[in-house]
Design a protein around this motif. Sequence first.
Motif, short mmCIF file in Angstrom:
data_model
loop_
_atom_site.label_atom_id
_atom_site.label_comp_id
_atom_site.label_asym_id
_atom_site.label_seq_id
_atom_site.Cartn_x
_atom_site.Cartn_y
_atom_site.Cartn_z
N VAL A 138 0.90 -1.26 -0.10
CA VAL A 138 0.16 -0.03 0.03
C VAL A 138 0.73 1.21 0.06
CG1 VAL A 138 -1.55 1.19 1.41
CG2 VAL A 138 -2.01 -1.04 0.93
N ILE A 139 1.89 1.31 0.72
CA ILE A 139 2.94 2.48 0.64
C ILE A 139 3.52 2.59 -0.64
CG2 ILE A 139 5.02 3.17 1.81
CD1 ILE A 139 4.18 1.87 4.51
N VAL A 140 3.71 1.34 -1.38
CA VAL A 140 4.60 1.61 -2.45
C VAL A 140 3.42 2.14 -3.37
CG1 VAL A 140 5.34 0.19 -4.54
CG2 VAL A 140 6.31 0.15 -2.19
N ARG A 141 2.14 1.72 -3.23
CA ARG A 141 1.24 2.28 -4.19
C ARG A 141 0.85 3.49 -4.26
NH1 ARG A 141 0.17 0.18 -8.85
NH2 ARG A 141 -1.67 1.43 -8.99
N ILE A 142 0.79 4.15 -2.88
CA ILE A 142 0.42 5.56 -2.73
C ILE A 142 1.89 6.40 -3.49
CG2 ILE A 142 0.89 7.31 -0.77
CD1 ILE A 142 -0.78 5.26 1.00
N ALA A 143 2.97 5.69 -3.03
CA ALA A 143 4.07 6.61 -3.77
C ALA A 143 3.90 6.31 -5.45
CB ALA A 143 5.37 5.93 -3.37
N TYR A 144 3.27 5.24 -5.89
CA TYR A 144 3.09 5.01 -7.14
C TYR A 144 2.45 6.26 -7.86
CZ TYR A 144 1.65 3.26 -11.70
OH TYR A 144 1.26 2.77 -12.90
N VAL A 145 1.07 6.37 -6.98
CA VAL A 145 0.22 7.44 -7.47
C VAL A 145 0.87 8.86 -7.62
CG1 VAL A 145 -1.88 8.65 -6.85
CG2 VAL A 145 -1.79 6.06 -6.90
N GLY B 8 2.92 13.15 -10.69
CA GLY B 8 3.68 13.87 -10.64
C GLY B 8 4.71 13.88 -12.16
N ASP B 9 4.40 12.81 -12.62
CA ASP B 9 5.19 12.73 -13.90
C ASP B 9 6.49 12.52 -14.26
OD1 ASP B 9 5.17 12.54 -16.84
OD2 ASP B 9 5.67 14.66 -17.29
N ARG B 10 6.93 11.46 -13.06
CA ARG B 10 8.28 11.02 -12.92
C ARG B 10 8.04 9.46 -13.35
NH1 ARG B 10 11.61 14.62 -10.09
NH2 ARG B 10 12.61 12.69 -9.69
N PRO B 11 8.38 9.24 -14.66
CA PRO B 11 8.00 8.00 -15.15
C PRO B 11 8.90 6.89 -14.86
CG PRO B 11 8.69 9.56 -16.99
CD PRO B 11 8.50 10.31 -15.90
N THR B 12 10.49 7.10 -14.72
CA THR B 12 11.38 6.13 -14.17
C THR B 12 11.36 5.78 -13.02
OG1 THR B 12 12.75 7.32 -15.69
CG2 THR B 12 13.79 5.68 -14.15
N LEU B 13 11.00 6.72 -12.03
CA LEU B 13 10.70 6.21 -10.51
C LEU B 13 9.07 5.52 -10.58
CD1 LEU B 13 11.35 6.38 -7.42
CD2 LEU B 13 10.39 8.59 -7.38
N ARG B 14 8.28 5.90 -11.25
CA ARG B 14 7.14 5.22 -11.37
C ARG B 14 7.06 4.02 -11.67
NH1 ARG B 14 3.87 7.44 -15.87
NH2 ARG B 14 4.43 5.35 -16.83
N SER B 15 8.04 3.59 -12.80
CA SER B 15 8.29 2.23 -13.21
C SER B 15 8.93 1.28 -12.19
CB SER B 15 9.13 2.28 -14.45
OG SER B 15 8.35 2.80 -15.87
N ILE B 16 9.78 1.87 -11.42
CA ILE B 16 10.69 1.15 -10.32
C ILE B 16 9.55 0.74 -9.45
CG2 ILE B 16 12.41 1.46 -8.48
CD1 ILE B 16 13.85 3.21 -10.56
N LEU B 17 8.88 1.54 -8.96
CA LEU B 17 7.69 1.35 -7.88
C LEU B 17 6.71 0.43 -8.33
CD1 LEU B 17 7.34 4.85 -6.61
CD2 LEU B 17 8.26 3.28 -5.51
N TRP B 18 6.40 0.39 -9.58
CA TRP B 18 5.47 -0.58 -10.18
C TRP B 18 6.09 -2.04 -10.22
CZ3 TRP B 18 5.36 -4.54 -13.49
CH2 TRP B 18 4.05 -5.22 -13.79
N SER B 19 7.32 -2.03 -10.40
CA SER B 19 8.02 -3.19 -10.21
C SER B 19 8.42 -3.83 -9.03
CB SER B 19 9.52 -3.13 -10.97
OG SER B 19 9.52 -2.71 -12.14
#
Length: 132
Positions: free
Chosen positions: A88-95, A100-111
């Motif tokens: 849940v914490i990772v998903r909040i950060a993912y959102v 916030g348009d941070r695609p690289t960090l978003r992909s890392i968090l999704w993984s």
Amino acid sequence: MTVAEWCVFAALMLYLLTIGSVKWIGFRRFDNSRPRDPAFYDDPIRARALGAHQNGIETFPFFAFAVLLAEFRGGPQRLVDELAVLFVIVRIAYVFTYVGDRPTLRSILWSLGFAINLAIFLMPAIRGFWPV
């Protein structure tokens, strides 16, 4: 109810609040009689919020199933709870990174979220190897 089961509810609420907050903020432009009007999502932030919402819908079934499977098949409850909270914490950060348009960090968090889901899902199969 266990902490992990509450986390399933939190994951559900997260993906609903992701799009709900954008619709609420843009209430003057949002037409509830046409909730899927593409013109409302022309704004980049709204479009990214819609993407985060849709991804939440896509990830929710696997997370819910993984938690329930781990609990019903005797995974160590403390570890299931901890991993569910972490998810849940990772998903909040993912959102936040999606909006916030941070695609690289978003992909890392999704993984990372997917790896956590996989760990929860596989927990009953490898429970004998866990030191818990």
